[in-house]
Design an enzyme around this catalytic site. Structure first.
Site, PDB file in Angstrom:
ATOM      1  N   GLY A 118       0.789  -1.229   0.000  1.00 44.33           N
ATOM      2  CA  GLY A 118       0.000   0.000   0.000  1.00 44.33           C
ATOM      3  C   GLY A 118       0.817   1.272   0.000  1.00 44.33           C
TER       4      GLY A 118
ATOM      5  N   CYS B 177      -4.558  -1.359   9.031  1.00 47.44           N
ATOM      6  CA  CYS B 177      -4.837  -1.495  10.463  1.00 47.44           C
ATOM      7  C   CYS B 177      -6.326  -1.763  10.720  1.00 47.44           C
ATOM      8  CB  CYS B 177      -4.385  -0.246  11.219  1.00 47.44           C
ATOM      9  SG  CYS B 177      -5.343   1.239  10.842  1.00 47.44           S
TER      10      CYS B 177
ATOM     11  N   VAL C 147      64.662   5.479   5.681  1.00 49.42           N
ATOM     12  CA  VAL C 147      63.523   5.080   6.495  1.00 49.42           C
ATOM     13  C   VAL C 147      62.278   5.134   5.609  1.00 49.42           C
ATOM     14  CG1 VAL C 147      62.123   5.580   8.517  1.00 49.42           C
ATOM     15  CG2 VAL C 147      64.583   5.988   8.579  1.00 49.42           C
TER      16      VAL C 147
ATOM     17  N   ASP D 146      51.297   7.330  -5.285  1.00 45.67           N
ATOM     18  CA  ASP D 146      52.260   8.028  -4.425  1.00 45.67           C
ATOM     19  C   ASP D 146      53.475   8.467  -5.233  1.00 45.67           C
ATOM     20  OD1 ASP D 146      53.135   9.135  -2.056  1.00 45.67           O
ATOM     21  OD2 ASP D 146      54.107   7.301  -1.355  1.00 45.67           O
TER      22      ASP D 146
END
Length: 1487
Positions: free
Chosen positions: A397, A509, A1193, A1313
Site C-alpha cells: 500500500g 490497520c 627510512v 604516491d
C-alpha cells in the site's frame, strides 16, 4: 546616402572631389583603403572625380588653391549653395506647419460617416508615412559639402586667411605638400564628417519611423546635443500629424520621441522625469536609457519582447518605479539590488525560467533583499522541500498511502474510500515514481520505490541520508518483520555514519484486532526503532481504505521535518536560482500533481490531449512545477516527446553525454508566453558548472551546491570516475530507463540476457532508436547492464535478472563441472583454498555488480553464472594454446551472416583479441585471426579471456600495448555503429515477418548442414549448442566433463553469495560471499603452478575495491577455512581462521596456525591463504642476504644496503624491512597488508624503468630489491642545482616510460604516491641504458573501474584525491607526474613559492581554484604545455602516457642530442648475468 556593398563585406562611400586641385587629391587618396565603422556597419571611402564617374555623390570635398584669388569666389559660391538649401528646407517646414493648422481645423469638424472617417484616417496615415520617407530620401540625395582643402602649390600671395573668413562654419584643412602624412588628416576629417552626416540622417529616420532600436544604437554611439534638439524639432511636427491622422488613438512615433525627450531632459539636469516605452515591440532593453537618462524616476517598458535587463541598470540611481510586465524576461540581474530608491518592481507575466518564482510573488522588497543577500554572500534563504522516501515490499500500500497523504483535508473518509475502490487498494509501481505532497509549511517530494525485489539493485542510486523514510509494511502479513528488517538495514547502509529518520508505517490497520496491533508495535519497538533517529513517533498504523491515521501521520511528518535539519534555513539564495535554472533545463520535469482538487479536471484534459497525440509514436507525460511558499502554482501540460531532433554529443564509452529533448510550454507566470523548452534528462558536469556560475556561485561553492541538490532529490550526481561527468536532471526519467529493462512486466530479457533486437519491443515509442546505444552505455555506467563484446547480433547482460539459483542448463553445467566436495577430497588429486567474506548486511545488487567486474578479469574461462554465483576456470599455459588452435581451426558464423559480415566480425574480434591477450598476435588476414570472446551466456562455455597472469611473452605484450589501446577504441566505435545498424534492421524485420520467417528457415537448414559437416569431420568429439538469439557455438564435449576425468592441471573457481534467509536467524553473519578454488593434479612443490594464487589475489583486490568504493559503511569480516578440516571431514563445516590471526602469526615469524578443531595438526598459512605469500617470487634464506648500513627510512620501517650472495658471487641490493614499532594492533595489520600488497604488485612487474623485486624474506618480513647507487631524485635535485637540459629530459622520459608500463597493465596499476622521493637514479650518464626508475608501490592499486582512499603529500596529489575519500583513476598519476616534471625543471618542490598559505588553505585553492606552481618563463613550450595538460583539474583532459612518451621523445631528438640508448633486457644490463634468470635470481626457494 550613396553607398554600395563591395566584395569583402564593406560598404563603399563615394566622395566627389571638385575644384582646381582635384586630380592631385584623387591621385593621392585613391589607394587609401582604411575602413571605419558607423554603428555596426563598416565603410570604406572612395575619392573620385565626378566628371570621370559621371555620377553625383552624396558628399563632396572642395579643393582650393591658396595662391589663386579665384578660390575666394569658389568659396563664396559653395557657401551660397548651402544657404539656399537651408532656405528651401525652412520653406518646406513652414508649408508643413500651415498644412498642420489646416488639418487641425478639419479635424475639429464633426464627421458625417464613421466608416468614411476611418477610411480618411487610414488614407492620411499612409500619406504621412510616404511624405516622411520622401523627405528623408530627398535630404540624403542633396550633396553635402564636407570641408574645404586648401593647398599651396605655387608661389605668391596666400589667400588662406580670406578663405577661412568666407567659409564660416565649414571646416578647412590645409594641405602641406611637404608633409607626407597629410593624407591621414584628409581621411580622418572625411570619415568624421561622413559619420556625422550619416548619423544625422539615421537619427531623423529613427524618429520619423519610430525605430527605437536604431535610435538606441545611435545614442550609444555618441551624437551631439545640437543634432538631438534639431531632430526633436522635426519630430514634434510628425507627432502632431500622427495625432491628427490616428484620431488620438495612437501615436506613430511617440516612443522614439519620448526617449529623445528624456535624453534632452537629462541633459538639462531635470530629475524625477518618467519614460514610457510600452507596447513598442522592443526586443532589447534600450541601453541609451542607462547612459543618457540616468535621472529617470519612472521607467515603463511593459508589453514588449525584452529578454534581459542589463546589469548596468544599477546606474539609474534615482529610479523609483520599473515596470517590465509582459516581456520575455528569463532572469533578473543581481544589480537591481543596488537601486536603493526602487519602490516598485513589476515583472508579472514574464517566463522567468531562471529565477525563483516564489521570491517574486512576495513583492519588490523581498526580491531586492534576496538579490542583495546573494551579492553580500549571506545565507539567509529557507529550503522547505523535504524528500520523502516510500520503501517496502510490493503490495503493502505504498502508492495508496502516498495518494492518501496527497488528498484534500476536507474530503470525507467515505469519498476517499470510494476513490480507492475505483483504483484498487494498492497501485503497482515499477522502479521509482516521484510525486509532490503540498503542505502548509512544507512541500514533500515523495519518492515511491517499487517494492518488487527485481528493482532493489537500482534503488541504491536514489537513496540518500537527507530524507524522511516511510518504511511501509502490511500489518496483516505474518512475516512483516523480515521485510522491515531488510529495509532498515538497507537505509542504514546508505546513510553512512548518520542515523536515518525512519518512520515505520503499518497499513491495513482496519483489518487487525487491537491485540495484533499491540503485538506488532512491540516487535517494532524491540527490534527496529533503534535504527531510526525518530524515537517518539516512529511507529504509525494507518488505513488507506477509511483514512484512519492519515491526518495524524501527515502532522507527524511535518513536525519531525521541522525539528530535523531537513528544512534548511540558512542556505545561499544562489542555490534557489540554480534549482530554477536546472528546472528550466529539465529538472523537476516529472513532478506529479500537487493540487488534489484539480486531479479530475487535469485528467480529463490529459485524456483529450492524449487522443490528439495518439497519431505519434511518442511518450505523453504529465508534469507539474512544484513550488515552495504559500501560493500554489500548478501547471499541468501534456507534452509530446519528440526525439527526432535530439543532439547526441558523444556516445563513446569514455565520455557519454547525450541530450534528450522534448518540447514543453510554460504558463506558470505568463498567459501569453508559449516558448518551447528543451527538457534535458542529463547534462555534462562542465555544463552544470556553467549553470552554477550563472547562478552566482563561486567555484568553491559548487561542490556544496551539488551535494545539496543531490540530497534534496532535485538532481542526481555521483562523484565516481564512471559517473562524475554526468548530472542527471530528471531522476524520474533515469528510474524509468532502468525499470524499462529491470522489470517484471515483459518477457524479452530471458535469464538475464537481452538481445538488442528485442529493444524494439521494450523501447519503441518511448525513446528514439538513434539513442538506444547511448542508453545502453548509460546503464553500463550505473552497472545495471553490460554489453557483451564481439556479439553478433549484439546482446547485453542484465545481472540482476539472472536466475537466483542454478536452474535448468545452468544447474546441469554446474553439477557436471563442480563435483561434490567429498568426491573431490576422496580423489586425493585436489588442493582447496579460499575465503569467506561475512557482512552484517548487504543490499541486493552487490553480487550483480561484482559479477560484472569478474567478467572483466582476464585469464579466465567462464563456465556459467547466475544471480548469486559464477563458475570459472583459471587458464593454464596449455589451455591458452589449445584455445588458440581451436579458434583458428573451427568457426561457425552467426545466424543470418554473409561472407562480408564474417570478415567484419573477424576483424573486430581480432582487435579485442589482441587487446585482451598477452600471447595473441594479429595475423595478416582476418580469416586467420584468433577470436577471443567473453562468455556471452550462462548456459555454456563459448568464450575465453587471456590475461598476463600466464606470463607468456611479456616483452611482446609490452611492445603492443599502445596498439592494443587503439584497437580497443576502434572496437568500441565499431560496436556502436553495429548497434545502430542492428536496430535499424530490427525495425525492417518487424515489418517483414513473413519474409524473415522464410529466410530463417533457409538459414536454419544451412546451419544444420554446417553442423552435420563439422561433426562428421571431427568424429563427434565436439557438440554445438544453440544459445537463444540465433547464436550457435562450438563446445568441446570434455568441457562439461568432470575435472577428475583428466590428469592435466586444472584450476576451478566458484564464487557464491548468500543472502539472509530469515529475520529470526541466530547467525549474526547471514550475508556471506564465499570464494572456493580447487586445483586438480598440481603439487605444492611445483613452483610453476602459482596461477591459482595470482588469480586469487586479483579476485580479492576486485572485491575489496568494490567494497571500499561503494559499501564503505558496512562491517566486513574475512575468514579462511581450515583445509585440514576439509580434508578430514568434507561433510562438516570447517574451522574458520580470521585473516588478522594469520597476519599476526606471520609478523611473529610463524608460518603455521593451530586448527580450532584439532590442535595436534598444524596448518600452513601459505596453504590456506596463498595471497599472503607471494609464490611468484623466491623466498630468500638468511645466509643468502647480507644486511649492511642503513640508507633510509620507509613508511613501514627501515631500508638497508646489502648483498645478495649465491655461489661466491654477490649483487648489491636494497633491503626494505617491515618494523612493527609501537603501533596499534589495527595499524600493524593495515601496514602489513600494505607491505604485502607492495610485494604482490612488484612481483608482476618487469620493466627497465621499474625497480626490480628479487625476493622476500621472513621474520621480519623483508623485500630484497635493486639498489639505486645515486639515491632518490628528491635528494639529488636538492644537492645539485645545475643540471644539463639533456639529462633533465632523459629523466623525464625514463619516468614516463615506467608509468606508461604501469598504466598499460590489465587492469591498470595506479601508483598513488608518485613524487620525487620515490624516483631512484641508477646512472647520471644520459647515454646510459637506464637513468631513473619508479619505486615504492605500497599505496598502489589495480583499477578495473576506480580506486579510492585518503592519501597524503598533498603537494604531489591530484585535486580529486585531496581531503576526500572518493574514487579516482590512474589519471591521478598523470597529475603527479606533472609535479615531477616541474621539480626536474626547477629543482624545487611543488608550491614552495607559496609561503603565506596554511595547509587547509593550500588544499582548498588546489581543489577549488586550480592553484598550480608557476612554470618558469624560459621553459620550452613543449614542456610547459605538457605540464599544463598533465595537471588539468579535469582528469579526462589529462593525456595518456603514450602521448607523453611520444612528446618527450620528439623533444629529446629536437634538441639535436644523441639518440636515446636502446634499453636492453635485464639479463644484459646486470653486472652479473649468471645471477639472473627472466629477471629473477637463480635461487632455490626456501621450504
Amino acid at each position: 546616402m550613396e553607398t554600395s556593398q563591395i566584395r569583402n563585406g564593406f560598404n563603399k562611400v563615394e566622395v566627389d572631389v571638385v575644384g582646381p586641385l582635384k586630380d592631385l587629391l584623387v591621385r593621392v587618396m585613391k589607394n587609401i583603403n582604411t575602413p571605419f565603422k558607423i554603428l555596426n556597419e563598416t565603410f570604406k571611402i572612395n575619392y573620385c572625380d565626378q566628371q570621370e564617374t559621371k555620377t553625383k555623390s552624396s558628399f563632396y570635398i572642395q579643393t582650393l588653391d591658396a595662391n589663386d584669388k579665384s578660390s575666394l569666389e569658389l568659396t563664396k559660391s559653395a557657401i551660397k549653395n548651402i544657404q539656399m538649401q537651408q532656405q528651401q528646407q525652412q520653406q518646406q517646414q513652414q508649408q508643413q506647419q500651415q498644412q498642420q493648422h489646416h488639418d487641425i481645423f478639419q479635424f475639429t469638424q464633426p464627421s458625417s460617416s464613421h466608416n468614411h472617417s476611418n477610411h480618411h484616417h487610414h488614407h492620411h496615415q499612409q500619406q504621412l508615412q510616404q511624405q516622411q520617407q520622401q523627405q528623408l530620401q530627398q535630404q540624403m540625395k542633396t550633396p553635402k559639402l564636407l570641408f574645404f582643402i586648401v593647398m599651396s602649390v605655387g608661389v605668391g600671395k596666400s589667400y588662406i586667411k580670406n578663405i577661412k573668413e568666407e567659409a564660416g562654419t565649414i571646416p578647412i584643412l590645409e594641405w602641406f605638400t611637404n608633409y607626407i602624412r597629410s593624407w591621414e588628416e584628409v581621411f580622418k576629417l572625411t570619415s568624421n564628417q561622413v559619420t556625422s552626416h550619416i548619423k544625422r540622417q539615421l537619427l531623423t529616420k529613427a524618429c520619423t519611423t519610430g525605430n527605437i532600436n536604431l535610435l538606441d544604437e545611435i545614442l550609444l554611439s555618441g551624437i551631439s546635443k545640437e543634432q538631438i534638439k534639431e531632430t526633436q524639432t522635426i519630430g514634434h511636427g510628425i507627432i502632431l500629424k500622427s495625432l491628427i491622422v490616428n484620431n488620438l488613438d495612437s501615436i506613430v512615433v511617440s516612443g522614439s520621441m519620448s526617449l529623445l525627450g528624456a535624453v534632452i531632459d537629462n541633459d538639462n539636469d531635470k530629475k524625477g522625469s518618467s519614460l514610457i516605452l510600452s507596447k513598442l515591440n522592443l526586443n532589447l532593453f534600450p541601453k541609451s536609457i542607462i547612459t543618457a537618462c540616468f535621472n529617470l524616476a519612472e521607467l515603463d517598458l511593459s508589453y514588449n519582447n525584452i529578454k534581459e535587463i542589463p546589469k548596468e541598470i544599477c546606474q539609474l540611481k534615482h529610479l523609483k518605479i520599473l515596470n517590465m510586465n509582459n516581456n520575455q524576461l528569463d532572469d533578473l540581474p543581481l544589480e537591481l539590488a543596488n537601486l536603493t530608491n526602487l519602490k516598485y518592481l513589476a515583472v508579472q507575466d514574464n517566463p522567468l525560467n531562471k529565477f525563483p518564482h516564489h521570491i517574486i510573488e512576495q513583492g519588490t522588497k523581498r526580491t531586492l533583499v534576496f538579490l542583495k543577500n546573494i551579492i553580500e554572500g549571506k545565507k539567509s534563504e529557507t529550503w522547505n522541500k523535504v524528500k520523502l522516501m516510500f520503501v517496502g515490499q510490493e503490495g503493502v500500500g505504498k502508492s495508496s498511502l502516498c495518494k492518501a497523504l496527497m488528498g484534500s483535508r476536507r474530503r470525507s473518509s467515505s469519498s476517499f474510500a470510494a476513490e480507492l475502490q475505483k483504483s484498487g487498494d494498492t497501485i503497482s509501481t515499477e522502479g521509482v515514481k516521484i510525486q509532490s505532497i503540498k503542505g502548509k509549511k512544507i512541500d514533500f517530494y515523495a519518492w515511491d520505490f517499487g517494492g518488487q525485489q527485481v528493482f532493489y539493485p537500482t534503488h541504491q542510486f536514489f537513496l540518500t541520508n537527507q530524507a524522511l523514510y516511510l518504511l511501509v509494511f502490511k500489518l496483516t502479513d505474518p512475516n512483516f518483520a523480515e521485510r522491515v528488517n531488510y529495509w532498515t538495514l538497507q537505509i542504514k547502509a546508505n546513510s553512512g555514519l548518520s542515523v536515518p529518520m525512519i518512520f515505520l508505517v503499518g497499513t491495513h490497520c482496519d483489518a487487525c484486532t487491537p491485540e495484533q496491533l499491540s503485538s506488532a508495535e512491540q516487535i517494532l519497538k524491540e527490534n527496529f526503532v533503534k535504527y531510526s533517529r525518530i524515537r517518539q513517533n516512529a511507529i504509525s498504523f494507518v488505513s488507506c481504505t477509511n483514512g484512519t491515521g492519515i491526518k495524524e501521520l501527515k502532522k507527524i511528518l511535518t513536525n519531525e521535518a521541522e525539528k530535523s535539519n531537513l528544512i534548511k534555513s540558512n542556505i545561499p539564495g544562489s542555490y534557489l536560482i540554480l534549482e530554477q535554472r536546472l528546472t528550466d533545463r529539465g529538472a523537476n520535469s516529472s513532478r506529479i500533481l500537487i493540487n488534489q482538487n484539480n486531479i479530475n479536471q487535469n485528467n480529463n484534459n490529459n485524456n483529450n490531449n492524449n487522443n490528439h497525440n495518439n497519431c505519434n509514436n511518442n511518450e505523453n507525460c504529465t508534469t507539474t512545477a512544484a513550488t515552495a511558499g504559500t501560493t500554489t502554482m500548478t501547471s499541468t501540460t501534456t507534452t509530446t516527446t519528440n526525439y527526432s531532433n535530439e543532439n547526441i554529443l558523444n556516445t563513446s564509452s569514455n565520455s557519454l553525454i547525450a541530450l534528450f529533448t522534448r518540447s514543453n510550454s510554460n504558463s506558470n507566470l505568463s498567459n501569453n508566453y508559449q516558448k518551447p523548452l528543451v527538457n534535458q534528462k542529463y547534462i555534462d558536469y562542465n555544463d552544470f558548472e556553467r549553470e552554477c556560475k550563472l547562478s552566482h556561485l563561486a567555484q568553491e561553492e559548487i561542490q556544496g551546491a551539488t551535494e545539496f541538490l543531490h540530497n534534496m532529490g532535485i538532481i542526481l550526481h555521483y562523484d565516481t570516475p564512471i559517473l562524475r561527468s554526468l548530472v542527471v536532471l530528471d531522476p524520474q526519467w533515469l528510474a524509468d530507463v532502468m525499470s524499462s529493462l529491470i522489470t517484471f512486466s515483459h518477457n524479452w530479457i530471458k535469464n538475464g540476457i537481452l538481445n538488442h533486437s528485442e529493444l524494439v519491443s521494450i523501447w519503441s515509442g518511448k525513446y528514439d532508436q538513434s539513442i538506444w546505444p547511448s542508453l545502453l552505455k548509460l546503464l553500463e555506467k550505473f552497472e545495471v547492464s553490460y554489453e557483451l563484446p564481439n556479439e553478433f547480433p549484439s546482446r547485453s547482460l542484465i545481472p540482476s535478472l539472472l536466475p537466483e539459483e542454478p536452474i535448468d542448463r545452468i544447474q546441469e553445467i554446474k553439477e557436471k563441472l563442480w563435483i561434490p566436495l567429498p568426491e573431490a577430497i576422496e580423489s586425493k588429486r585436489v588442493q582447496i583454498f579460499g575465503c569467506q567474506y561475512n557482512f552484517d548486511f548487504m543490499p541486493l545488487g552487490f553480487f550483480p555488480r561484482l559479477l560484472l567486474r569478474i567478467l572483466l578479469i582476464k585469464g579466465i574461462d567462464i563456465k556459467t553464472y547466475w544471480a548469486n554465483g559464477i563458475l570459472l576456470d583459471i587458464l593454464t599455459t596449455e589451455d591458452i594454446k589449445i584455445q588458440k588452435l581451436n579458434h583458428k581451426k573451427h568457426s561457425i558464423l552467426p545466424n543470418n551472416s554473409s561472407s562480408t559480415s564474417s570478415s567484419t566480425s573477424s576483424s573486430t574480434s581480432s582487435s579485442t583479441s589482441s587487446s585482451s591477450s598477452s600471447s595473441t598476435s594479429s595475423s595478416s588476414t582476418s580469416t586467420t585471426t584468433t577470436t577471443v570472446q567473453i562468455q556471452s551466456s550462462p548456459f555454456g562455455n563459448s568464450t575465453t579471456i587471456v590475461n598476463k597472469l600466464t606470463n607468456i611473452d611479456n616483452n611482446n605484450n609490452n611492445n603492443n600495448n599502445n596498439n592494443n589501446n587503439n584497437n580497443n577504441n576502434n572496437n568500441i566505435n565499431n560496436n556502436n555503429n553495429n548497434n545502430n545498424n542492428n536496430n535499424n534492421n530490427n525495425n525492417n524485420n518487424n515489418n517483414n515477418n513473413n519474409n524473415n520467417n522464410n529466410n530463417n528457415n533457409n538459414n536454419n537448414n544451412n546451419i544444420k548442414n554446417i553442423i552435420n559437416n563439422f561433426e562428421n569431420q571431427n568424429n563427434l568429439n565436439n557438440i554445438i549448442t544453440n544459445n537463444f538469439g540465433g547464436k550457435f557455438e562450438i563446445i568441446k564435449k570434455n568441457d562439461f566433463e568432470s575435472p577428475l576425468s583428466s590428469k592435466k592441471p586444472k584450476h576451478q573457481v566458484l564464487v557464491t553469495f548468500k543472502n539472509q534467509k530469515s529475520f529470526e536467524s541466530k547467525d549474526k553473519d547471514t550475508y556471506k560471499l564465499n570464494v572456493e578454488i580447487r586445483s586438480f593434479n598440481v603439487s605444492n612443490n611445483n613452483d610453476k603452478d602459482f596461477l591459482a594464487s595470482l588469480f586469487f589475489q586479483q579476485l580479492l583486490s576486485t572485491i575489496d575495491t568494490l567494497l571500499s568504493g561503494s559499501y564503505g559503511g558496512l562491517k566486513v569480516t574475512r575468514l579462511i577455512p581450515c583445509i585440514h578440516c576439509i580434508e578430514k571431514d568434507p561433510h562438516s563445516e570447517p574451522h574458520l581462521f580470521d585473516i588478522n590471526s594469520c597476519i599476526s602469526q606471520l609478523l611473529l615469524g610463524k608460518s603455521q596456525l593451530v586448527c580450532g578443531k584439532d590442535s595436534t595438526t598444524p596448518v600452513r598459512i601459505d596453504y590456506i591463504a596463498p595471497d599472503l605469500s607471494i609464490k611468484k617470487i623466491p623466498i630468500l634464506l638468511e645466509d643468502q642476504v647480507v644486511c649492511e648500513e642503513q640508507i633510509g627510512v620507509g613508511g613501514f620501517g627501515l631500508v638497508h644496503k646489502g648483498k645478495l650472495i649465491l655461489q661466491d658471487k654477490s649483487l648489491v641490493v636494497a633491503i626494505k624491512s617491515y618494523i612493527v614499532g609501537n603501533s596499534s594492533a589495527s595499524d600493524i595489520i593495515r601496514k602489513f597488508q600494505e607491505f604485502h600488497h607492495e610485494m604482490y604488485i612488484m612481483s608482476s612487474l618487469n620493466h627497465l624503468n621499474i625497480v626490480k623485486l628479487f625476493g622476500s624474506m621472513q621474520n621480519p618480513p623483508r623485500m630484497v630489491m635493486e639498489f639505486a647507487p645515486h639515491g632518490d631524485l628528491y635528494h639529488f635535485l636538492e644537492k645539485k642545482k645545475n643540471i644539463k637540459w639533456s639529462f633533465k629530459v632523459r629523466l623525464m622520459l625514463d619516468i614516463a616510460k615506467g608509468i606508461e608500463y604501469l598504466q598499460n597493465q590489465n587492469p591498470p596499476i595506479v601508483h598513488r604516491d608518485l613524487r620525487s622521493p620515490n624516483i631512484f637514479l641508477f646512472s647520471l650518464d644520459e647515454n646510459a641504458p637506464v637513468c631513473a626508475k619508479v619505486a615504492d608501490f605500497g599505496l598502489s592499486q589495480q583499477s578495473l573501474y576506480s580506486v579510492s582512499g585518503l592519501l597524503g603529500n598533498f603537494q604531489w596529489m591530484a585535486p580529486e584525491t585531496i581531503g576526500a575519500e572518493e574514487s579516482y583513476t590512474e589519471k591521478i598519476d598523470t597529475y603527479s607526474f606533472s609535479m615531477i616534471l616541474f621539480t626536474i625543471l626547477t629543482g624545487e618542490c611543488p608550491f614552495d613559492e607559496f609561503t603565506s598559505f596554511g595547509k587547509m588553505e593550500f588544499i582548498r585553492k588546489i581543489r577549488e581554484e586550480d592553484l598550480r606552481p608557476t612554470i618558469p618563463s624560459d621553459c620550452p613550450p613543449t614542456i610547459s604545455n605538457l605540464i599544463e595538460l598533465c595537471w588539468s583539474g579535469d582528469p579526462k583532459k589529462r593525456p595518456h602516457f603514450s602521448y607523453i612518451v611520444k612528446e618527450l621523445t620528439n623533444f629529446y631528438y629536437n634538441l639535436n642530442l644523441s639518440p636515446i640508448p636502446e634499453q636492453k633486457s635485464i639479463n644484459d644490463k646486470s653486472p652479473h648475468p649468471d645471477l639472473i634468470s627472466n629477471g629473477v635470481p637463480k635461487l632455490q626457494i626456501a621450504k
